[in-house]
Design an enzyme around this catalytic site. Structure first.
Site, PDB file in Angstrom:
ATOM      1  N   ASP A  78      -6.357   0.992   0.968  1.00  0.00           N
ATOM      2  CA  ASP A  78      -6.447   1.315   2.388  1.00  0.00           C
ATOM      3  C   ASP A  78      -7.818   0.891   2.919  1.00  0.00           C
ATOM      4  O   ASP A  78      -8.597   0.228   2.214  1.00  0.00           O
ATOM      5  CB  ASP A  78      -6.178   2.807   2.624  1.00  0.00           C
ATOM      6  CG  ASP A  78      -7.319   3.689   2.137  1.00  0.00           C
ATOM      7  OD1 ASP A  78      -8.217   3.191   1.430  1.00  0.00           O
ATOM      8  OD2 ASP A  78      -7.321   4.892   2.479  1.00  0.00           O
ATOM      9  N   LYS A 136       0.836  -1.200   0.000  1.00  0.00           N
ATOM     10  CA  LYS A 136       0.000   0.000   0.000  1.00  0.00           C
ATOM     11  C   LYS A 136       0.873   1.254   0.000  1.00  0.00           C
ATOM     12  O   LYS A 136       0.691   2.163  -0.829  1.00  0.00           O
ATOM     13  CB  LYS A 136      -0.914   0.006   1.233  1.00  0.00           C
ATOM     14  CG  LYS A 136      -1.867   1.194   1.262  1.00  0.00           C
ATOM     15  CD  LYS A 136      -2.542   1.342   2.620  1.00  0.00           C
ATOM     16  CE  LYS A 136      -1.620   2.034   3.602  1.00  0.00           C
ATOM     17  NZ  LYS A 136      -2.293   2.405   4.868  1.00  0.00           N
TER      18      LYS A 136
END
Length: 355
Positions: free
Chosen positions: A241, A223
Site C-alpha cells: 500500500d 494488493k
C-alpha cells in the site's frame, strides 16, 4: 720560363679557391646552427615554466584539500531508546549506505523487521471482518480513505447484506447511501456489487483462496488479494500500500516505484513465511511513526538502521507529539480489535457518529 710561372700561379690560385668556402655554404651552416640553438633555448624555456606551474598547482591543490572542511553526516542514535531519551537534534539528513552489499542489505532489512516486531507485537489488519467476504469488501472500500472510516461504515452494510448473494441483489442507490462516508461511493458500490455477483455466480458464494481467482473479481487487485490471502486464508503475501511503498524506499530496500516490482524486490529479501507479518509491521510503522510529511525520527525505534534518519523531527520531545494511534495515546482504527491488541494497551475506535 715566364709562361711556366704563369701557369703554376694559376694552378695555385685555383687550389686556394677550392679550399675556401663559397658565400652560399657559410650562411647555410650558420643558419642551421642558429635555428638549432634557438629551438633548444625555446624548449628549455617552455619546459622550465611548465615545471614551475605544475609544482605551484600541486601545492595549491594540496592547500585546498588541507583547508577544505569535512562535512559530517547526521548520525542516528545507537540504541532505539536513545531516539526517545535524549538524542541531539539532527541538522542534516543521514548519508545513505554506500556500497551496501546484497548480504548487508538482507541483514539490515531483516533486522528492521525484527525490531518492528518487538515494537508492534500485536500488529494485525486494521479492518474489522468476521469472514473472507467481509474482508474482501472492506479492503475494496478502504481505497482513498482510512481503515477507521471503513470500520465505521461496514457494520450497517453487512447488517443489511450479510452474504454475497444479498449484496449482489441490492439496490445500488441504497448501497451508495451507506457507502457515502467512504468517498468515491458510486465507484465503490459498483465494485462491491460486481464482486458479489461474481462470487455468487462463479464461486458458489465463497471467496476463492487463490491469487489468480481473486484478481478476476471487480475492484480486486494484487494488493487486495494479498490482504485476503494472508489474513483470511493464512497464505503469505506482501501488501504494497502507500505506507509500504514509502517506507521501503526510505529504507533503501528498493528504488522501484511500481507496486508489482516493489513486491518482487522486497519479497526476495525475506522468507515467504514472513511476508504477511512484515506487511503489518511496515504499515503500522508508517501510520504511527514514519509519516509521509513529517516522520517522527526522534521517536523511531529503528533510527540506527534508517538511511533517511533526519528527514523528519529528530528532537525526542517534539517527535513524541507526532505519534499517532496507541503510540500517541489515541484510539486505533478497529471497532473490534483482537484481544492481544487490547491487552497491550490499545484502544478500540469509536463507532460512526460517536463523539
Amino acid at each position: 720560363m715566364a709562361g711556366g710561372k704563369a701557369v703554376a700561379k694559376k694552378v695555385t690560385a685555383k687550389k686556394a679557391a677550392a679550399k675556401k668556402p663559397t658565400g652560399n655554404q657559410t650562411p647555410v651552416k650558420k643558419t642551421a646552427a642558429v635555428k638549432k640553438s634557438t629551438a633548444a633555448k625555446k624548449t628549455a624555456a617552455a619546459t622550465k615554466p611548465t615545471a614551475v606551474k605544475k609544482t605551484a598547482a600541486v601545492k595549491k591543490s594540496a592547500a585546498v584539500k588541507k583547508s577544505a572542511p569535512v562535512k559530517k553526516a547526521t548520525v542516528a542514535p545507537k540504541k532505539a531508546a536513545a531516539a526517545v531519551k535524549g538524542a541531539p537534534a539532527a541538522q542534516s539528513v543521514a548519508a545513505p549506505p554506500r556500497g551496501e552489499s546484497r548480504t548487508a542489505l538482507v541483514r539490515r532489512a531483516r533486522r528492521i523487521n525484527r525490531e518492528l516486531a518487538e515494537v508492534f507485537p500485536y500488529a494485525h489488519p486494521e479492518l474489522d471482518f468476521e469472514n473472507p467476504f467481509q474482508l474482501v469488501v472492506a479492503t475494496v472500500l478502504s481505497a482513498q480513505t482510512t481503515d477507521l472510516r471503513v470500520n465505521q461504515t461496514t457494520p450497517a452494510l453487512f447488517a443489511k447484506y450479510p452474504t454475497p448473494e444479498d449484496l449482489a441483489a441490492a439496490n445500488p442507490e441504497e448501497v451508495e447511501e451507506i457507502l457515502r462516508p467512504t468517498g468515491f461511493f458510486r465507484a465503490k458500490t459498483k465494485s462491491v456489487i460486481g464482486l458479489s455477483k461474481a462470487l455468487a455466480e462463479q464461486f458458489g458464494g465463497e471467496v476463492p483462496g487463490r491469487l489468480e481467482d481473486l484478481v478476476k473479481l471487480p475492484g480486486v487487485g494484487r494488493k487486495t488479494a494479498f490482504v485476503v490471502l494472508g489474513n483470511a486464508f493464512g497464505r503469505p503475501g506482501i501488501t504494497v500500500d502507500t505506507h509500504f511503498q514509502r517506507l521501503v524506499r526510505r529504507w533503501q530496500w528498493t528504488a522501484e516505484t511500481d507496486p508489482d516490482k516493489i513486491e518482487a524486490a522486497v519479497g526476495a529479501l525475506f522468507p515467504k513465511s514472513d511476508w504477511t507479518d512484515l506487511s503489518h509491521h511496515v504499515i503500522w510503522h508508517g501510520r504511527r511513526i514514519c509519516h509521509a510529511r513529517k516522520p517522527a525520527c526522534g521517536a523511531c525505534p529503528i533510527a540506527p538502521l534508517c538511511p533517511a534518519y533526519g528527514e523528519g523531527e529528530t528532537d525526542p520531545e517534539k517527535a513524541k507529539k507526532l505519534l499517532k494511534y496507541e503510540k500517541g495515546g489515541f484510539p486505533g482504527q478497529r471497532l473490534n480489535p483482537p484481544q492481544a491488541y487490547l491487552d497491550a494497551g490499545g484502544r478500540a475506535a469509536p463507532p460512526l457518529g460517536a463523539g
